[in-house]
Every structure is written in C-alpha cells, then in structure tokens.
Design a protein around this motif. Structure first.
Motif: not given
Length: 299
Positions: A38-39, A41-42, A190, A193, A197
């Motif tokens: 996740f991080w 991708c963010a 994106c 994410i 998430a």
C-alpha cells in the motif's frame, strides 16, 4: 557504442541495481506485506503523478477507455505480484526468492504459446528444461548460511506465483503498445492503492525514522525513479542489451542478501540459480543451440 547506448546502459544498470535492493528495504520497513505494498503504491503514485504532470500526460484523451481498462487489469496483476514476492522474502530469503522469480520468461513463453499461438522451438524447450532442473536443485537444497526464514517451500511457491502474475502483466502490456509507460505505471499504483487500502494494517504504522525512510524509499526510489530509469533505458537500448543488463537484478539481490543478512547460498543452490539465470538469458536473448550469436531478440 554511441552516446545514447552508453547513457541507456548506465540507466538500465542503475535501474536493475535499485531493483536488487528492494528486498532489504521491504524487510527493514518492519511492516506487514500488504501495508508495504500500500505504502509503495501511495508514495509511488505521488511521484509518478508529478512526473506525468511534467510530461503533459494528464490531459484528456491520452488513453482510451479500452486501454485504461487493460492498464487496470495489468495493475491488478502487478500489484499482487508485489504482494507475493515481498511475502517470499522472509520465507525463502531475498536471494532465492529473486532467483526463482526469474523463471517468469518461461511462463511468458508458455502463455505466448497458449494465447498467441507462438511457436515453441526446440531451443526454447531446452532452456525450459535447464531452468526446471535449476529449480529442482534449489527446492531440494536445505537453506543454510544465516537463513532464518519461516517456511522455505512456501517462499518458493510465492515466488513462482509472483512470476506468473508478472508474466500476466507482461501479456497485458503487449496490448498497451503506444501508451505512455509512465501513465501506465501511474494507473497501476493507483489501482494498488484501491486494492490495498482495505487490506493494509494501519494499526501497525511505521515506527521511527528508519522504518519511514524504508517505506518512502520503496515508493519514490524503487517505484518512481526506477520506472523513469527503466523506461528511459528501454527507449535508448536495443532489446538484446536490455535483456542482458536485466540480469544485474538477481545478482544484486543475491549480493544484498549475503552482505546485509548473511544468507549464503549453498553450492547446489548456486548451481541451480546459475542454471535458471543462464536459461532465462537464453530464452530472453533468443540463443540458438550450437551458436553463440542470438537467433532472435525478444520483443
């Protein structure tokens, strides 16, 4: 070698060396795998958003709805590829996971034969057999030299799953020819994410400067910067040179695993790893049996 080729070679080498260090940062982040992805991708999205804006790729009609859908599909495959590969690091070690992951050219060949009816030559089947023999050597060997993984065979399986998903993403990428690669990368992270998430564990946030530095580095350096270097190199280099330099990635990963964690491959694992990498080179560069000059170059 002309100036573009020299610059492209430097960029490709840098991209592969960066890729070879990602396992260390994943483990040093101290985060659950789903949270790491996740991080990645963010922070990768923030980096790539700025790049795409600077390149003028955020204007309307840059990508059709159909191609956008394909990019999303490829994003699902590449994101879960990261999940499986990152999960393999703590189980089979960075070196073994990365080496096994490099069987993906053979999966791509198999998928090409099934989906695109591409011809399976004797040379391709030979290299497949060599890689399979290397896989057997690695699987049958017992981990040693500082190995502290939790489940060696599970790590092997996760690496193979990651390789398969990468092959799927590569098949999808063939359908995206002509689409700006930086925009494809932005769409993919994106998608990541959105997918990660709900799965990431935000109750276990990175603790301290070291863990946050690892997370931010994975997103900015291993995603944003690496994409820039990789795609820039691909545009400058002939395909056979790109394929040759790509094998810096597993070699760098093996060295990082040894110097950072003391994970020393046993002789039989070295032999198996060498067999896989040589066979992957033969497949990627189109080596024809009995000749030292590539028969063809993989597109």
């Amino acid at each position: 070698m002309d100036r573009d080729s020299v610059r492209g070679s430097v960029e490709m080498t840098a991209a592969m060396m960066i890729s070879g260090t990602i396992g260390w940062f994943v483990l040093m982040s101290g985060q659950p795998v789903l949270s790491v992805v996740f991080w990645r991708c963010a922070f990768g999205a923030l980096t790539l958003l700025g790049i795409c804006a600077a390149l003028g790729l955020l204007r309307p009609n840059v990508i059709s709805l159909k191609l956008f859908g394909l990019a999303v599909l490829g994003g699902v495959a590449i994101v879960f590829n990261w999940v499986l590969l990152f999960a393999a690091y703590s189980r089979a070690s960075i070196a073994i996971a990365t080496t096994v992951y490099n069987v993906q050219p053979f999966m791509l060949v198999a998928l090409g034969a099934l989906i695109f009816k591409e011809k399976l030559t004797f040379a391709k089947l030979f290299w497949l057999a060599v890689a399979f023999a290397g896989m057997l050597l690695i699987v049958q060997a017992k981990p040693g030299g500082g190995y502290t993984g939790t489940n060696y065979m599970a790590g092997i399986g996760l690496s193979l799953g990651a390789a398969f998903l990468y092959a799927i993403a590569s098949i999808v990428a063939k359908r995206l020819k002509g689409t700006p690669p930086h925009l494809i990368a932005l769409i993919q992270v994106c998608v990541g994410i959105v997918l990660m998430a709900p799965l990431a564990d935000f109750s276990v946030m990175p603790n301290g400067v070291g863990q946050w530095t690892s997370i931010v580095t994975i997103g900015i350096i291993h995603t944003g910067l690496m994409y820039i270097l990789l795609y820039s190199a691909i545009q400058k280099l002939p395909t056979h040179l790109t394929g040759s330099l790509s094998f810096i990635y597993p070699i760098a990963a093996i060295l990082v695993d040894y110097f950072a964690f003391g994970h020393q491959l046993q002789p039989i694992q070295f032999l198996g790893s060498a067999a896989i990498l040589i066979a992957a080179a033969g497949t990627s560069l189109g080596w024809k049996l009995g000749r030292s000059v590539p028969e063809s170059v993989k597109a």
